[in-house]
Motif scaffolding. Structure first.
Motif, mmCIF file in Angstrom:
data_model
loop_
_atom_site.group_PDB
_atom_site.id
_atom_site.type_symbol
_atom_site.label_atom_id
_atom_site.label_comp_id
_atom_site.label_asym_id
_atom_site.label_seq_id
_atom_site.Cartn_x
_atom_site.Cartn_y
_atom_site.Cartn_z
ATOM 1 N N SER A 351 0.830 -1.205 0.000
ATOM 2 C CA SER A 351 0.000 0.000 0.000
ATOM 3 C C SER A 351 0.864 1.254 0.000
ATOM 4 O O SER A 351 0.550 2.245 -0.668
ATOM 5 C CB SER A 351 -0.925 0.003 1.224
ATOM 6 N N LYS A 354 2.134 1.933 -3.480
ATOM 7 C CA LYS A 354 1.064 2.486 -4.325
ATOM 8 C C LYS A 354 0.833 3.964 -4.035
ATOM 9 O O LYS A 354 0.527 4.751 -4.945
ATOM 10 C CB LYS A 354 -0.239 1.709 -4.078
ATOM 11 N N TYR A 355 0.973 4.337 -2.769
ATOM 12 C CA TYR A 355 0.750 5.719 -2.332
ATOM 13 C C TYR A 355 1.894 6.615 -2.780
ATOM 14 O O TYR A 355 1.680 7.636 -3.462
ATOM 15 C CB TYR A 355 0.589 5.711 -0.816
ATOM 16 N N HIS A 358 2.341 6.906 -6.698
ATOM 17 C CA HIS A 358 1.010 6.913 -7.322
ATOM 18 C C HIS A 358 1.070 7.535 -8.720
ATOM 19 O O HIS A 358 1.829 8.478 -8.969
ATOM 20 C CB HIS A 358 0.034 7.697 -6.439
ATOM 21 N N ALA A 482 6.484 10.948 -1.570
ATOM 22 C CA ALA A 482 5.802 11.175 -2.851
ATOM 23 C C ALA A 482 6.398 12.379 -3.568
ATOM 24 O O ALA A 482 6.575 12.368 -4.800
ATOM 25 C CB ALA A 482 4.308 11.370 -2.619
ATOM 26 N N ASP A 558 -4.108 3.412 2.509
ATOM 27 C CA ASP A 558 -5.061 3.055 1.450
ATOM 28 C C ASP A 558 -6.028 4.208 1.169
ATOM 29 O O ASP A 558 -6.432 4.417 0.016
ATOM 30 C CB ASP A 558 -5.845 1.805 1.840
ATOM 31 N N VAL A 561 -4.272 6.602 -1.005
ATOM 32 C CA VAL A 561 -4.303 6.085 -2.374
ATOM 33 C C VAL A 561 -5.651 6.400 -3.016
ATOM 34 O O VAL A 561 -5.729 6.862 -4.163
ATOM 35 C CB VAL A 561 -4.030 4.566 -2.392
ATOM 36 N N TRP A 564 -6.067 10.051 -4.246
ATOM 37 C CA TRP A 564 -5.478 10.345 -5.559
ATOM 38 C C TRP A 564 -6.118 9.524 -6.668
ATOM 39 O O TRP A 564 -6.192 9.967 -7.813
ATOM 40 C CB TRP A 564 -3.958 10.128 -5.513
ATOM 41 N N ASP A 565 -6.589 8.315 -6.337
ATOM 42 C CA ASP A 565 -7.313 7.522 -7.337
ATOM 43 C C ASP A 565 -8.509 8.307 -7.877
ATOM 44 O O ASP A 565 -8.803 8.269 -9.076
ATOM 45 C CB ASP A 565 -7.826 6.219 -6.717
#
Length: 573
Positions: A351, A354-355, A358, A482, A558, A561, A564-565
């Protein structure tokens, strides 16, 4: 003349919650301490919806039972059909009913349940069987036909069986043979493992309230009326799939308020399981709930063996339930910092990647993020920042000392200053007026932002200072990593405008990335790491609490995530 007053009530605004359900199949206790009544109170206290199938009506109080009227088998069939049709069928795979819990079963109820266990297995509804079969005095509460039916047809399909020690011995005899003598805790553990093999249930919890221990040996003789003797209670859980044996040790409680403890414990475990809590932790939380319920009654409920207090607050975290230890050396020695431990934990690391890597960052760094979608993100981020500040304010209320209160106050002041700068800058540069939220729907929280804020606010109500700081950590530290990831892409980017309309917009993307890779932000990032390490030094944590913090850290990661998703998904539409 009659006076008249109108009282206008405020419409409640509370987050919507998914409400799982537990069906309890048991007899009614008219005194309210055990049976269906205790089940419903307990399940509801755990914020789970309770369905019922009453197998018998009793006339009883805390002094004893004077009459029992069983529910006809045909009516039990109708009740279960209505419950299952309404709470399982027609939902697809995500239906409300998660667990069926049984108490004292009549022959008719056992026969109907035996016909339903295949259906429950097919639907993956867990069965928690509390075998209310024999009293501590040795009096049989269920006839042999029911016990045989349970052993042959029902128990092999059960997720969990929860006999007390007397019931466990009786089940052993009913399954064939004489149970071994249990005089030491090691013998008790071996007894539980062997009994599980005989019964075939997936997991077996044998409650040890009937056999207190002193100095590792079974206590013989009458129980004391005061806590002068150091007596321990040991409950043993065996999980067959993991081949894992867990003992739960606690002090013997001298109390007359113990009526219905078995029913209540099984119902608490069922409710915690319905809430998605792993079994070992569910058992620990449920035992603690029983102990609080026994210890919190002032005076007595009834003239006999009184009921416990089902209204006590339910603990959802094991931080107050399981004794901790000093884990600083291992955590910092193996990982360098508590933050590194959290982000690299096996349940977090995917996770976290993914973050901090991203697609939103790559799109922004290469000018492929439409500017309108970036503005949407900024508007959502402002709403989040307000709640981020609020959470730091909540942390003040549970801060452990004056130094932490002062530190949190400074953080809140800094965030509020940054919010005001944010508002001024975005009004002048982007013409976004945060004081006119009704004019812009995107200034209202979208689903991802709402879910994130609701999670944090819920954590603020339930967690201690360390828990709140852990929940807030992914925001601060994730943006540092990030920012570095995005800046690395930006550094090798050719500078073309991509989907942007002007160089000014490209400069804004550059500025955003530089903010989160700047010296001042990296300093805040390091200060946050140091602060988490200091908190670790001030707290003794159990392994279970450490895992709980990792799960919280992952949950918030999550949610980042998802934040931004939501932006990236707008581009795909």
């Amino acid at each position: 003349m009659t006076s008249s007053t109108t009282i206008k009530l405020v419409e409640p605004r509370i987050p919507k919650e998914t409400l799982p359900a537990v069906l309890t199949i048991a007899g009614s206790d008219s005194s309210g301490g055990a049976g269906i009544e205790a089940d419903v109170k307990t399940i509801s206290a755990h914020k789970v919806y309770a369905l019922t199938c009453i197998t018998a009506l009793t006339a009883q109080n805390t002094l004893g039972v004077t009459g029992v009227v069983e529910t006809p088998k045909e009516h039990i069939e109708k009740i279960l059909k209505q419950d299952l049709d309404d709470f399982v069928e027609g939902y697809g795979s995500d239906f409300p009913l998660k667990v069926v819990k049984t108490g004292m079963l009549s022959q008719g109820a056992a026969e109907v349940l035996a016909e339903k266990v295949g259906y429950l297995q097919e639907k993956k509804v867990k069965l928690v069987l509390d075998p209310v079969m024999v009293a501590t005095s040795g009096t049989h509460l269920t006839d042999n036909k029911v016990i045989d039916l349970c052993i042959q047809k029902i128990l092999p399909t059960a997720f969990l069986c929860t006999p007390n020690f007397v019931e466990a011995e009786y089940l052993w005899k009913a399954a064939g043979g004489s149970p071994p003598a249990v005089t030491t805790i090691d013998e008790f553990k071996e007894f539980v493992v062997l009994l599980q093999k005989k019964l075939g249930c997936e997991n077996l919890l044998v409650k040890g309230g009937h056999i207190p221990w002193t100095n590792g040996k079974r206590h013989e003789g009458p129980l004391p009326g005061s806590p002068d003797l150091d007596l321990q209670i040991v409950d043993v859980l065996y999980q067959s799939k993991e081949d894992r044996l867990t003992t739960f040790s606690s002090s013997f409680i001298t109390s007359n308020n113990s009526h219905g403890t078995g029913c209540t414990l099984a119902s608490a475990i069922a409710a915690n399981t319905a809430n998605g809590i792993p079994l070992e932790r569910a058992v620990a939380l449920s035992i603690h709930y029983i102990h609080k319920g026994m210890s919190s009654v002032k005076g007595k409920l009834g003239h006999g063996n009184g009921s416990l207090n089902h209204t006590v607050a339910v603990d959802r975290s094991i931080r107050e339930v399981i004794q901790g230890e000093d884990l600083r050396a291992r955590v910092k020695g193996e990982h360098g910092s508590f933050f590194n431990f959290l982000k690299t934990h096996e349940i977090v690391r995917d996770s976290w990647k993914k973050y901090t890597e991203h697609p939103f960052l790559a799109l922004l760094a290469t000018n492929q993020l439409p500017f309108d979608d970036f503005l949407f993100y900024l508007k959502q981020d402002f709403y989040y920042l307000v709640n981020y500040a609020r959470m730091h304010g909540v942390a003040i209320s549970v801060a452990p000392n004056c130094e932490q209160i002062e530190a949190q106050s400074q953080i809140v002041t800094s965030i509020m200053t940054e919010i005001e700068r944010h508002k001024t800058k975005l009004l002048t540069v982007y013409n976004i007026d945060y004081n006119s939220v009704d004019l812009d729907e995107e200034l209202q929280p979208a689903p991802a932002c709402m879910a994130y804020c609701d999670y944090l606010l819920k954590a603020g109500k339930m967690e201690d200072f360390l828990g709140i700081k852990t929940a807030l950590a992914p925001c601060l530290h994730g943006y540092a990593e990030a920012g570095a990831y995005g800046q690395k892409i930006r550094d090798t980017f050719d500078g073309s405008l991509g989907v942007l309309a002007t160089q000014e917009q490209s400069d804004i993307y550059t500025s955003w990335l530089e903010d989160y890779s700047s010296e001042w932000y990296l300093e805040a990032h390091q200060n946050g790491i140091n602060a988490l390490d200091l908190l670790l030094e001030d707290n003794q944590l159990s392994e279970e609490r450490l895992l709980e913090l990792c799960q919280m850290f992952r949950d918030v990661t999550d949610l980042e995530v998802g934040f931004w998703d939501e932006v990236v998904n707008r581009i795909k539409k």
